[in-house]
Motif scaffolding. Structure first.
Motif, mmCIF file in Angstrom:
data_model
loop_
_atom_site.group_PDB
_atom_site.id
_atom_site.type_symbol
_atom_site.label_atom_id
_atom_site.label_comp_id
_atom_site.label_asym_id
_atom_site.label_seq_id
_atom_site.Cartn_x
_atom_site.Cartn_y
_atom_site.Cartn_z
ATOM 1 N N PRO A 139 -33.382 -40.038 -12.941
ATOM 2 C CA PRO A 139 -32.493 -40.099 -11.777
ATOM 3 C C PRO A 139 -31.428 -41.175 -11.946
ATOM 4 C CG PRO A 139 -34.791 -40.038 -11.067
ATOM 5 C CD PRO A 139 -34.795 -40.271 -12.554
ATOM 6 N N THR A 140 -30.280 -40.959 -11.323
ATOM 7 C CA THR A 140 -29.161 -41.908 -11.428
ATOM 8 C C THR A 140 -28.603 -42.217 -10.042
ATOM 9 O OG1 THR A 140 -27.636 -40.069 -11.713
ATOM 10 C CG2 THR A 140 -28.429 -41.130 -13.717
ATOM 11 N N PRO A 141 -29.225 -43.141 -9.321
ATOM 12 C CA PRO A 141 -28.638 -43.545 -8.049
ATOM 13 C C PRO A 141 -27.391 -44.405 -8.303
ATOM 14 C CG PRO A 141 -30.656 -44.784 -8.496
ATOM 15 C CD PRO A 141 -30.449 -43.865 -9.659
ATOM 16 N N GLY A 142 -26.617 -44.636 -7.261
ATOM 17 C CA GLY A 142 -25.490 -45.564 -7.411
ATOM 18 C C GLY A 142 -24.150 -44.912 -7.183
ATOM 19 N N ALA A 143 -23.185 -45.754 -6.875
ATOM 20 C CA ALA A 143 -21.861 -45.287 -6.447
ATOM 21 C C ALA A 143 -21.143 -44.480 -7.520
ATOM 22 C CB ALA A 143 -21.014 -46.493 -6.046
ATOM 23 N N ARG A 144 -21.395 -44.762 -8.771
ATOM 24 C CA ARG A 144 -20.667 -44.065 -9.840
ATOM 25 C C ARG A 144 -21.123 -42.614 -9.999
ATOM 26 N NH1 ARG A 144 -22.052 -46.519 -14.730
ATOM 27 N NH2 ARG A 144 -23.808 -47.466 -13.664
ATOM 28 N N PHE A 145 -22.221 -42.275 -9.310
ATOM 29 C CA PHE A 145 -22.788 -40.937 -9.459
ATOM 30 C C PHE A 145 -22.794 -40.160 -8.139
ATOM 31 C CE2 PHE A 145 -24.648 -43.865 -12.494
ATOM 32 C CZ PHE A 145 -24.406 -43.221 -13.691
ATOM 33 N N LEU A 146 -22.094 -40.710 -7.152
ATOM 34 C CA LEU A 146 -22.205 -40.155 -5.799
ATOM 35 C C LEU A 146 -21.772 -38.703 -5.709
ATOM 36 C CD1 LEU A 146 -21.053 -42.818 -3.210
ATOM 37 C CD2 LEU A 146 -23.333 -41.893 -3.592
ATOM 38 N N ARG A 147 -20.687 -38.354 -6.373
ATOM 39 C CA ARG A 147 -20.127 -37.012 -6.190
ATOM 40 C C ARG A 147 -21.052 -35.934 -6.758
ATOM 41 N NH1 ARG A 147 -14.615 -35.819 -8.890
ATOM 42 N NH2 ARG A 147 -14.700 -38.073 -9.013
ATOM 43 N N THR A 148 -21.607 -36.192 -7.930
ATOM 44 C CA THR A 148 -22.468 -35.196 -8.577
ATOM 45 C C THR A 148 -23.906 -35.316 -8.104
ATOM 46 O OG1 THR A 148 -21.044 -35.469 -10.489
ATOM 47 C CG2 THR A 148 -23.065 -34.205 -10.806
ATOM 48 N N GLY A 149 -24.320 -36.520 -7.843
ATOM 49 C CA GLY A 149 -25.689 -36.734 -7.387
ATOM 50 C C GLY A 149 -26.580 -37.211 -8.502
ATOM 51 N N GLY A 150 -27.721 -37.776 -8.118
ATOM 52 C CA GLY A 150 -28.563 -38.417 -9.111
ATOM 53 C C GLY A 150 -29.976 -37.880 -9.212
ATOM 54 N N ASN A 151 -30.303 -36.828 -8.450
ATOM 55 C CA ASN A 151 -31.673 -36.315 -8.511
ATOM 56 C C ASN A 151 -31.887 -35.443 -9.741
ATOM 57 O OD1 ASN A 151 -33.212 -37.347 -6.326
ATOM 58 N ND2 ASN A 151 -31.963 -36.131 -4.923
ATOM 59 N N THR A 152 -33.101 -35.498 -10.283
ATOM 60 C CA THR A 152 -33.417 -34.665 -11.439
ATOM 61 C C THR A 152 -33.794 -33.248 -10.991
ATOM 62 O OG1 THR A 152 -35.657 -35.578 -11.479
ATOM 63 C CG2 THR A 152 -34.046 -36.562 -12.978
ATOM 64 N N SER A 153 -33.909 -32.374 -11.992
ATOM 65 C CA SER A 153 -33.898 -30.917 -11.840
ATOM 66 C C SER A 153 -34.719 -30.301 -10.713
ATOM 67 C CB SER A 153 -34.375 -30.282 -13.149
ATOM 68 O OG SER A 153 -33.381 -30.417 -14.131
ATOM 69 N N CYS A 154 -34.055 -29.542 -9.891
ATOM 70 C CA CYS A 154 -34.722 -28.716 -8.887
ATOM 71 C C CYS A 154 -33.696 -27.747 -8.299
ATOM 72 C CB CYS A 154 -35.310 -29.577 -7.775
ATOM 73 S SG CYS A 154 -36.236 -28.627 -6.543
ATOM 74 N N MET A 155 -34.110 -26.494 -8.185
ATOM 75 C CA MET A 155 -33.266 -25.471 -7.561
ATOM 76 C C MET A 155 -34.145 -24.570 -6.709
ATOM 77 S SD MET A 155 -30.999 -22.363 -9.256
ATOM 78 C CE MET A 155 -32.351 -21.345 -9.834
ATOM 79 N N THR A 156 -33.601 -24.053 -5.635
ATOM 80 C CA THR A 156 -34.309 -23.015 -4.887
ATOM 81 C C THR A 156 -33.476 -21.736 -4.851
ATOM 82 O OG1 THR A 156 -33.385 -23.918 -2.846
ATOM 83 C CG2 THR A 156 -35.672 -24.463 -3.343
ATOM 84 N N VAL A 157 -34.184 -20.621 -4.813
ATOM 85 C CA VAL A 157 -33.567 -19.327 -4.509
ATOM 86 C C VAL A 157 -34.307 -18.806 -3.299
ATOM 87 C CG1 VAL A 157 -33.179 -16.969 -5.304
ATOM 88 C CG2 VAL A 157 -32.907 -18.881 -6.898
ATOM 89 N N GLU A 158 -33.555 -18.420 -2.277
ATOM 90 C CA GLU A 158 -34.165 -17.932 -1.045
ATOM 91 C C GLU A 158 -33.635 -16.558 -0.706
ATOM 92 O OE1 GLU A 158 -34.790 -20.824 2.434
ATOM 93 O OE2 GLU A 158 -33.243 -21.727 1.178
ATOM 94 N N SER A 159 -34.532 -15.723 -0.206
ATOM 95 C CA SER A 159 -34.116 -14.419 0.300
ATOM 96 C C SER A 159 -35.062 -14.071 1.440
ATOM 97 C CB SER A 159 -34.209 -13.373 -0.817
ATOM 98 O OG SER A 159 -33.841 -12.108 -0.317
ATOM 99 N N GLY A 160 -34.515 -13.775 2.596
ATOM 100 C CA GLY A 160 -35.363 -13.536 3.756
ATOM 101 C C GLY A 160 -36.228 -14.756 3.996
ATOM 102 N N ASP A 161 -37.542 -14.540 4.154
ATOM 103 C CA ASP A 161 -38.406 -15.703 4.372
ATOM 104 C C ASP A 161 -39.128 -16.118 3.089
ATOM 105 O OD1 ASP A 161 -40.077 -13.586 4.143
ATOM 106 O OD2 ASP A 161 -41.107 -13.856 6.067
ATOM 107 N N GLU A 162 -38.596 -15.698 1.955
ATOM 108 C CA GLU A 162 -39.227 -16.060 0.683
ATOM 109 C C GLU A 162 -38.460 -17.196 0.012
ATOM 110 O OE1 GLU A 162 -41.322 -12.351 -1.305
ATOM 111 O OE2 GLU A 162 -39.175 -12.030 -1.098
ATOM 112 N N MET A 163 -39.235 -18.111 -0.593
ATOM 113 C CA MET A 163 -38.596 -19.216 -1.321
ATOM 114 C C MET A 163 -39.189 -19.367 -2.717
ATOM 115 S SD MET A 163 -38.192 -23.276 -0.513
ATOM 116 C CE MET A 163 -36.749 -23.093 0.538
ATOM 117 N N PHE A 164 -38.287 -19.470 -3.679
ATOM 118 C CA PHE A 164 -38.663 -19.667 -5.077
ATOM 119 C C PHE A 164 -38.039 -20.986 -5.521
ATOM 120 C CE2 PHE A 164 -38.185 -15.318 -3.869
ATOM 121 C CZ PHE A 164 -39.394 -14.748 -4.256
ATOM 122 N N ILE A 165 -38.874 -21.869 -6.050
ATOM 123 C CA ILE A 165 -38.413 -23.188 -6.469
ATOM 124 C C ILE A 165 -38.456 -23.237 -7.994
ATOM 125 C CG2 ILE A 165 -38.816 -25.686 -6.239
ATOM 126 C CD1 ILE A 165 -40.613 -24.974 -3.775
#
Ligand SMILES: [Zn+2]
Ligand SMILES: [Zn+2]
Length: 310
Positions: A34-60
């Protein structure tokens, strides 16, 4: 003097966003740490995670530090079942799981999928990072129903989705995923060193070039995706010094997009050294390379919180 009469009422075009549509959301787009801090604010600093949602289903997809924020959003609603697909168990893909609040809530069901061939089985790895030496709370304190499944069928059915997977070029057993849902195919391949060791011109590489042949399966895998979320972690200059680290040079990743005929690429797994201004220049370089290899597709950078409706 008589006042000017009001203009006749006209019809205003006021579209309302249809938020019921399927979507993907990026919760973490940083590679390695992770990369917290002002130099990374626009892109963000959290490491990998994505969700795909459809209806009431969630895939992480992946449980990097971005999954913590997702967990907070989930526990604001009623308990539910979610599917978590793990590409591999390097820190930046599992380190958020101990902070994933739904895991501690009775009523949540979390089905966790990963490739066989890890040194330890998937459950042991998740359990291991909760050892008392590393973390104060143990898996026994997680009151959600956790179910660990090895990937076998390809595609793997999960709810109403089909999730295909393919091995990536990365240390250990690492896969990329492609979820087919709501009529769309979204691929998530955050860690993949395409054309391992190649530092020459991307114009040289054709589908039948000996350098590309070992990657036929991945090229085919991505060839029918509507959008591909894939890394391109290093500049060509950096890659010369980082061959074998498991990540692509952006030039080689451009070649993969071309050979697979990918129409839309969202770049993820940004290097922790790359602050916002650097990434801006790197994105322009990516567009320049894509033009030079005659594959000027839509490319953009992932950032924490980015949401796209299908
Ligand atoms: Zn990674
Ligand atoms: Zn990795």
């Amino acid at each position: 003097m008589t006042p000017t009469p009001p203009a006749p009422a006209c019809e205003h075009y006021l579209p309302v966003l249809d938020t019921a549509r399927a979507r993907f959301k990026l919760w973490g787009v940083r590679g390695s740490t992770p990369t917290p801090g002002a130099r990374f604010l626009r892109t963000g600093g959290n490491t990998s995670c994505m969700t795909v949602e459809s209806g009431d289903e969630m895939f992480i997809f992946d449980a990097g530090s971005g999954i913590r924020e997702l967990g907070l959003a989930l526990i604001a609603g009623p308990p539910r079942r979610v599917h978590l697909f793990v590409t591999h168990t390097h820190w930046d893909h599992i380190q958020g799981f101990p902070f994933f609040a739904p895991a501690y809530r009775a009523g949540f069901e979390i089905v966790i999928y990963g490739a066989e061939g890890f040194g330890k089985d998937l459950k042991s790895v998740f359990q291991g990072q909760l050892d008392r030496e590393y973390f104060p709370v143990q898996m026994a304190d997680m009151h959600a129903r956790l179910e660990f499944r090895n990937l076998s069928a390809n595609p793997t059915p999960a709810g109403s989705a089909q999730v295909a997977w393919e091995f990536a070029q990365h240390p250990g057993a690492t896969v990329g995923y492609k979820i087919c849902i709501a009529g769309k195919k979204v691929a998530w391949v955050p860690d993949n060193e395409f054309l391992l060791g190649y530092t020459g011109s991307p114009r040289e590489i054709t589908r039948d070039h000996p350098r590309a042949l070992p990657y036929e399966r991945m090229i085919d895998f991505l060839s029918d995706a509507d959008v591909v979320i894939h890394e391109g972690q290093y500049t060509p200059e950096e890659y010369v010094h980082k061959v074998g680290w498991g990540h692509s040079s952006v030039a080689n990743a451009c070649v993969l997009m071309k050979l697979a005929g990918v129409p839309r690429w969202v770049v993820t797994h940004h290097d922790p050294h790359h602050e916002d201004t650097f990434l801006e220049a790197k994105l322009n370089l990516t567009r320049q390379i894509l033009r030079q290899i005659d594959h000027p597709i839509h490319v953009s950078h992932g950032y924490d919180g980015r949401t796209e409706l299908f």
